[in-house]
Design an enzyme around this catalytic site. Sequence first.
Site, PDB file in Angstrom:
ATOM      1  N   SER A   9       0.858  -1.190   0.000  1.00  0.00           N
ATOM      2  CA  SER A   9       0.000   0.000   0.000  1.00  0.00           C
ATOM      3  C   SER A   9       0.893   1.239   0.000  1.00  0.00           C
ATOM      4  CB  SER A   9      -0.861  -0.002   1.272  1.00  0.00           C
ATOM      5  OG  SER A   9      -1.491   1.240   1.465  1.00  0.00           O
ATOM      6  N   TYR A  13      -2.313  -0.630  10.338  1.00  0.00           N
ATOM      7  CA  TYR A  13      -2.275  -0.971   8.912  1.00  0.00           C
ATOM      8  C   TYR A  13      -0.961  -0.486   8.296  1.00  0.00           C
ATOM      9  CZ  TYR A  13      -3.864  -1.270   4.034  1.00  0.00           C
ATOM     10  OH  TYR A  13      -3.979  -1.561   2.696  1.00  0.00           O
TER      11      TYR A  13
HETATM   12  N1  LIG Z   1      -8.799  -0.840  -1.109  1.00  0.00           N
HETATM   13  C1  LIG Z   1      -7.780  -0.021  -0.882  1.00  0.00           C
HETATM   14  O1  LIG Z   1      -7.965   1.213  -0.714  1.00  0.00           O
HETATM   15  C2  LIG Z   1      -6.374  -0.556  -0.847  1.00  0.00           C
HETATM   16  C3  LIG Z   1      -5.312   0.366  -0.955  1.00  0.00           C
HETATM   17  C4  LIG Z   1      -4.008  -0.123  -0.888  1.00  0.00           C
HETATM   18  C5  LIG Z   1      -3.770  -1.472  -0.728  1.00  0.00           C
HETATM   19  N2  LIG Z   1      -4.824  -2.344  -0.625  1.00  0.00           N
HETATM   20  C6  LIG Z   1      -4.501  -3.754  -0.414  1.00  0.00           C
HETATM   21  O2  LIG Z   1      -5.061  -4.521  -1.472  1.00  0.00           O
HETATM   22  C7  LIG Z   1      -5.364  -5.840  -1.009  1.00  0.00           C
HETATM   23  C8  LIG Z   1      -6.789  -6.209  -1.403  1.00  0.00           C
HETATM   24  O3  LIG Z   1      -7.668  -5.288  -0.764  1.00  0.00           O
HETATM   25  P1  LIG Z   1      -9.173  -4.994  -1.254  1.00  0.00           P
HETATM   26  O4  LIG Z   1      -9.288  -3.532  -1.354  1.00  0.00           O
HETATM   27  O5  LIG Z   1      -9.501  -5.844  -2.418  1.00  0.00           O
HETATM   28  O6  LIG Z   1      -9.967  -5.450   0.040  1.00  0.00           O
HETATM   29  P2  LIG Z   1     -11.279  -6.346   0.179  1.00  0.00           P
HETATM   30  O7  LIG Z   1     -12.225  -6.086  -0.928  1.00  0.00           O
HETATM   31  O8  LIG Z   1     -11.731  -6.143   1.589  1.00  0.00           O
HETATM   32  O9  LIG Z   1     -10.693  -7.820   0.009  1.00  0.00           O
HETATM   33  C9  LIG Z   1      -9.861  -8.380   0.995  1.00  0.00           C
HETATM   34  C10 LIG Z   1      -9.701  -9.851   0.696  1.00  0.00           C
HETATM   35  O10 LIG Z   1      -8.907 -10.424   1.762  1.00  0.00           O
HETATM   36  C11 LIG Z   1      -9.553 -11.622   2.172  1.00  0.00           C
HETATM   37  N3  LIG Z   1      -9.371 -11.939   3.588  1.00  0.00           N
HETATM   38  C12 LIG Z   1      -9.500 -11.129   4.666  1.00  0.00           C
HETATM   39  N4  LIG Z   1      -9.366 -11.842   5.796  1.00  0.00           N
HETATM   40  C13 LIG Z   1      -9.169 -13.142   5.415  1.00  0.00           C
HETATM   41  C14 LIG Z   1      -8.975 -14.347   6.121  1.00  0.00           C
HETATM   42  N5  LIG Z   1      -8.961 -14.391   7.459  1.00  0.00           N
HETATM   43  N6  LIG Z   1      -8.807 -15.478   5.407  1.00  0.00           N
HETATM   44  C15 LIG Z   1      -8.835 -15.467   4.058  1.00  0.00           C
HETATM   45  N7  LIG Z   1      -9.012 -14.354   3.331  1.00  0.00           N
HETATM   46  C16 LIG Z   1      -9.180 -13.202   4.014  1.00  0.00           C
HETATM   47  C17 LIG Z   1     -11.034 -11.352   1.976  1.00  0.00           C
HETATM   48  O11 LIG Z   1     -11.668 -12.617   1.934  1.00  0.00           O
HETATM   49  P3  LIG Z   1     -13.242 -12.799   1.891  1.00  0.00           P
HETATM   50  O12 LIG Z   1     -13.546 -12.634   0.439  1.00  0.00           O
HETATM   51  O13 LIG Z   1     -13.434 -14.148   2.408  1.00  0.00           O
HETATM   52  O14 LIG Z   1     -13.810 -11.709   2.751  1.00  0.00           O
HETATM   53  C18 LIG Z   1     -11.054 -10.592   0.666  1.00  0.00           C
HETATM   54  O15 LIG Z   1     -11.094 -11.473  -0.414  1.00  0.00           O
HETATM   55  C19 LIG Z   1      -5.130  -5.819   0.504  1.00  0.00           C
HETATM   56  O16 LIG Z   1      -3.870  -6.383   0.805  1.00  0.00           O
HETATM   57  C20 LIG Z   1      -5.129  -4.340   0.834  1.00  0.00           C
HETATM   58  O17 LIG Z   1      -4.383  -4.032   1.988  1.00  0.00           O
HETATM   59  C21 LIG Z   1      -6.110  -1.916  -0.692  1.00  0.00           C
END
Ligand SMILES: NC(=O)c1ccc[n+]([C@@H]2O[C@H](COP(=O)([O-])OP(=O)(O)OC[C@H]3O[C@@H](n4cnc5c(N)ncnc54)[C@H](OP(=O)(O)O)[C@@H]3O)[C@@H](O)[C@H]2O)c1
Length: 265
Positions: A135, A148
């Site tokens: 991130s 985070y």
């Molecule tokens: N969105 C942003 O603004 C942003 C910015 C920078 C970086 N990121 C990074 O990008 C990545 C993806 O984020 P996103 O935005 O796509 O978030 P998201 O839509 O909340 O997706 C998160 C994913 O992680 C999985 N996860 C969470 N806890 C888990 C567990 N205990 N076991 C297995 N799977 C688990 C979730 O599984 P389930 O489908 O089962 O819930 C979901 O598929 C993350 O590493 C995040 O830190 C995001």
Amino acid sequence: MQLAGKRFVLTGAAGGIGQAFAAALAGAGAQLLLVSRSEDALEALCGRLPGSGHQLVAADLATAGGRAALVTAAGVEVDGLINNAGVSFFGLLGEQGEAELRQTLELNLLLPMLLVRDLLPALQARGGTIVNVGSAFGSIGFAGNVAYSGSKFGLRGFTEALRRELADSGVNVQYLAPRATATSMNSAAVQAMNSELGTAMDPPERVADELMALLARGNGVRFIGWPERFFIKLNSVLPGLVDKALLRQLPVVRRHALAAATARE
Ligand SMILES: NC(=O)c1ccc[n+]([C@@H]2O[C@H](COP(=O)([O-])OP(=O)(O)OC[C@H]3O[C@@H](n4cnc5c(N)ncnc54)[C@H](OP(=O)(O)O)[C@@H]3O)[C@@H](O)[C@H]2O)c1
């Protein structure tokens, strides 16, 4: 890296960015092992993907049993591991419970280490690729995101050290750092704060395009977005200037963080 016919493990596959990654990778001919907790969400995703041979594992990766299920399903034919699963609990440190802090560090930092350790023999045998999804907050610490930010700083350090440890192993170790992205990871409070601060939010497809560019390059690190890239550089050489800029935002962050805490009660 040529993706056609390559087998990738993708964690967080049913999340906002994960689904965009899955579509882009499958569109390029990769075969995917899709991992998330919800079997229904994974089946629906799998049904929409182009190509064939995709598999899914519904597993809670916070548990040893869930991780073992992933490693068993992955087997020895693994060309790529994308550590994308992650969690974020927006709020002031004093308002956060120990469980939230532990979950943040375990999912965002310890889990990628454990999966790399367990899949490394398979990746090494096939000259594979690891991509850790970090991130912008892994290079600039932000109020309201201290755990985070800490977890993503750690992930970036882990990636750098691992890249050096595996430098002569044939395994590529890469890091992709999205900025704010429109997914359900960002609660209503975060969206309201971002809009008040004028923080840009990318669509997940933009992040997937950057992943594909990173994989095509075959090595290195990619920070997404401008002016985030500029501030990341500035923070590494003149952090005091970034401190001053972020101090002006602090009352806004604090107000939205407290609203988020009230909404959770
Ligand atoms: N969105 C942003 O603004 C942003 C910015 C920078 C970086 N990121 C990074 O990008 C990545 C993806 O984020 P996103 O935005 O796509 O978030 P998201 O839509 O909340 O997706 C998160 C994913 O992680 C999985 N996860 C969470 N806890 C888990 C567990 N205990 N076991 C297995 N799977 C688990 C979730 O599984 P389930 O489908 O089962 O819930 C979901 O598929 C993350 O590493 C995040 O830190 C995001």
